[in-house]
Write an enzyme that holds these catalytic residues in place. Structure first.
Site, PDB file in Angstrom:
ATOM      1  N   ASN A 197      -3.164  -6.530   0.536  1.00 15.73           N
ATOM      2  CA  ASN A 197      -2.871  -5.418   1.121  1.00 15.73           C
ATOM      3  C   ASN A 197      -3.269  -5.393   2.753  1.00 15.73           C
ATOM      4  O   ASN A 197      -4.625  -5.998   2.517  1.00 15.73           O
ATOM      5  CB  ASN A 197      -2.748  -4.151   0.465  1.00 15.73           C
ATOM      6  CG  ASN A 197      -4.231  -3.634  -0.166  1.00 15.73           C
ATOM      7  OD1 ASN A 197      -5.050  -4.676  -0.511  1.00 15.73           O
ATOM      8  ND2 ASN A 197      -4.434  -2.496  -0.148  1.00 15.73           N
ATOM      9  N   ILE A 198      -2.760  -4.875   3.762  1.00 16.08           N
ATOM     10  CA  ILE A 198      -3.514  -5.020   5.092  1.00 16.08           C
ATOM     11  C   ILE A 198      -3.015  -3.426   5.507  1.00 16.08           C
ATOM     12  O   ILE A 198      -1.811  -3.301   5.932  1.00 16.08           O
ATOM     13  CB  ILE A 198      -2.897  -6.180   6.054  1.00 16.08           C
ATOM     14  CG1 ILE A 198      -3.089  -7.284   5.087  1.00 16.08           C
ATOM     15  CG2 ILE A 198      -3.360  -6.043   7.018  1.00 16.08           C
ATOM     16  CD1 ILE A 198      -2.320  -8.644   5.636  1.00 16.08           C
ATOM     17  N   GLU A 199      -4.182  -2.727   5.651  1.00 17.29           N
ATOM     18  CA  GLU A 199      -3.707  -1.335   5.979  1.00 17.29           C
ATOM     19  C   GLU A 199      -3.925  -1.170   7.648  1.00 17.29           C
ATOM     20  O   GLU A 199      -4.525  -2.009   8.263  1.00 17.29           O
ATOM     21  CB  GLU A 199      -4.599  -0.368   5.459  1.00 17.29           C
ATOM     22  CG  GLU A 199      -4.566  -0.153   4.066  1.00 17.29           C
ATOM     23  CD  GLU A 199      -5.738   0.535   3.345  1.00 17.29           C
ATOM     24  OE1 GLU A 199      -5.753   1.177   2.288  1.00 17.29           O
ATOM     25  OE2 GLU A 199      -6.685   1.201   4.034  1.00 17.29           O
ATOM     26  N   ASN A 200      -3.083  -0.349   8.004  1.00 11.67           N
ATOM     27  CA  ASN A 200      -3.144   0.087   9.318  1.00 11.67           C
ATOM     28  C   ASN A 200      -3.153   1.465   9.636  1.00 11.67           C
ATOM     29  O   ASN A 200      -2.870   2.420   8.600  1.00 11.67           O
ATOM     30  CB  ASN A 200      -1.569  -0.226   9.912  1.00 11.67           C
ATOM     31  CG  ASN A 200      -1.417   0.128  11.675  1.00 11.67           C
ATOM     32  OD1 ASN A 200      -1.463   1.017  11.843  1.00 11.67           O
ATOM     33  ND2 ASN A 200      -1.084  -1.115  12.097  1.00 11.67           N
ATOM     34  N   ALA A 201      -3.899   2.000  10.474  1.00 12.64           N
ATOM     35  CA  ALA A 201      -4.376   3.664  10.738  1.00 12.64           C
ATOM     36  C   ALA A 201      -2.849   4.343  10.602  1.00 12.64           C
ATOM     37  O   ALA A 201      -2.969   5.458  10.033  1.00 12.64           O
ATOM     38  CB  ALA A 201      -4.850   3.843  12.265  1.00 12.64           C
ATOM     39  N   ASN A 202      -1.526   3.764  11.073  1.00 12.58           N
ATOM     40  CA  ASN A 202      -0.267   4.290  10.761  1.00 12.58           C
ATOM     41  C   ASN A 202      -0.166   3.978   9.573  1.00 12.58           C
ATOM     42  O   ASN A 202       0.656   2.756   9.428  1.00 12.58           O
ATOM     43  CB  ASN A 202       0.446   3.944  12.007  1.00 12.58           C
ATOM     44  CG  ASN A 202       1.787   4.428  11.520  1.00 12.58           C
ATOM     45  OD1 ASN A 202       2.320   5.036  10.665  1.00 12.58           O
ATOM     46  ND2 ASN A 202       2.947   4.090  12.463  1.00 12.58           N
ATOM     47  N   TYR A 203      -0.235   4.365   8.502  1.00 10.39           N
ATOM     48  CA  TYR A 203      -0.007   3.868   7.054  1.00 10.39           C
ATOM     49  C   TYR A 203       1.365   3.235   6.715  1.00 10.39           C
ATOM     50  O   TYR A 203       1.457   2.374   6.187  1.00 10.39           O
ATOM     51  CB  TYR A 203      -0.248   4.887   5.937  1.00 10.39           C
ATOM     52  CG  TYR A 203      -1.479   5.428   5.580  1.00 10.39           C
ATOM     53  CD1 TYR A 203      -2.198   4.206   4.918  1.00 10.39           C
ATOM     54  CD2 TYR A 203      -2.218   6.420   5.880  1.00 10.39           C
ATOM     55  CE1 TYR A 203      -3.676   4.599   4.898  1.00 10.39           C
ATOM     56  CE2 TYR A 203      -3.355   6.721   5.518  1.00 10.39           C
ATOM     57  CZ  TYR A 203      -4.331   5.904   4.816  1.00 10.39           C
ATOM     58  OH  TYR A 203      -5.684   5.786   4.653  1.00 10.39           O
TER      59      TYR A 203
ATOM     60  N   GLU B 236       2.358  -7.721  -2.302  1.00 12.58           N
ATOM     61  CA  GLU B 236       3.382  -8.188  -2.862  1.00 12.58           C
ATOM     62  C   GLU B 236       4.262  -8.805  -1.895  1.00 12.58           C
ATOM     63  O   GLU B 236       4.930  -9.731  -1.598  1.00 12.58           O
ATOM     64  CB  GLU B 236       3.988  -7.356  -3.858  1.00 12.58           C
ATOM     65  CG  GLU B 236       3.269  -6.939  -4.838  1.00 12.58           C
ATOM     66  CD  GLU B 236       2.717  -5.371  -4.586  1.00 12.58           C
ATOM     67  OE1 GLU B 236       2.629  -4.462  -5.940  1.00 12.58           O
ATOM     68  OE2 GLU B 236       2.289  -5.364  -3.395  1.00 12.58           O
TER      69      GLU B 236
ATOM     70  N   CYS C 109       4.984  -1.059  -5.720  1.00  9.74           N
ATOM     71  CA  CYS C 109       5.847   0.373  -5.404  1.00  9.74           C
ATOM     72  C   CYS C 109       7.106   0.027  -5.277  1.00  9.74           C
ATOM     73  O   CYS C 109       7.580  -0.777  -5.176  1.00  9.74           O
ATOM     74  CB  CYS C 109       4.957   0.892  -4.275  1.00  9.74           C
ATOM     75  SG  CYS C 109       5.532  -0.054  -2.632  1.00  9.74           S
TER      76      CYS C 109
END
Length: 131
Positions: free
Chosen positions: A42-48, A55, A86
């Protein structure tokens, strides 16, 4: 490769996760029909909503490399809590995988196994769009 080895690959993929907001690392290992394994994290961004899920990253890498026939998916989190794909990831997987795709979920001392069709019955497909 057995199921435990595929889960080990998913666990290893968690190390590459970029999760400055949730601190919840997820890794995925997607095995093709010919035995090739593609990893994702997973690669998160401040804008979820712009974050990438493990996956999806594994699936994109596989498709980018010309693979369209898949056998198994293993998913693991740093918490080893039995994380499942998800709904969005289930739908993305259903575009390329049959309902019988085996989905292995890592738990503390065991694993759970599902079929994609169990996790996402009546997925949106090319056939449903044509109705």
């Amino acid at each position: 490769m057995d199921d435990d080895e595929l889960i080990d690959h998913a666990r290893e993929a968690t190390a590459s996760a970029h999760v400055p907001y949730s601190e919840y690392r997820v890794g995925a290992a997607l095995e093709t029909a010919d035995g090739t394994v593609f990893l994702g994290c997973n690669i998160e961004n401040a804008n979820y909503s712009n974050s990438l899920h493990a996956e999806e990253v594994a699936l994109a890498e596989a498709v980018k490399n010309g693979h369209h026939d898949f056998a198994r998916l293993a998913v693991a989190s740093s918490e080893r809590d039995g994380v499942l794909p998800c709904g969005m990831c289930r739908q993305s997987l259903s575009e390329f995988c049959d309902d019988d795709l085996r989905v292995l979920c890592d738990e503390e001392d065991s694993k759970s196994e599902y079929r994609l069709g169990e996790l996402l019955p009546d997925a949106i497909s090319a056939e449903t769009l044509g109705r």
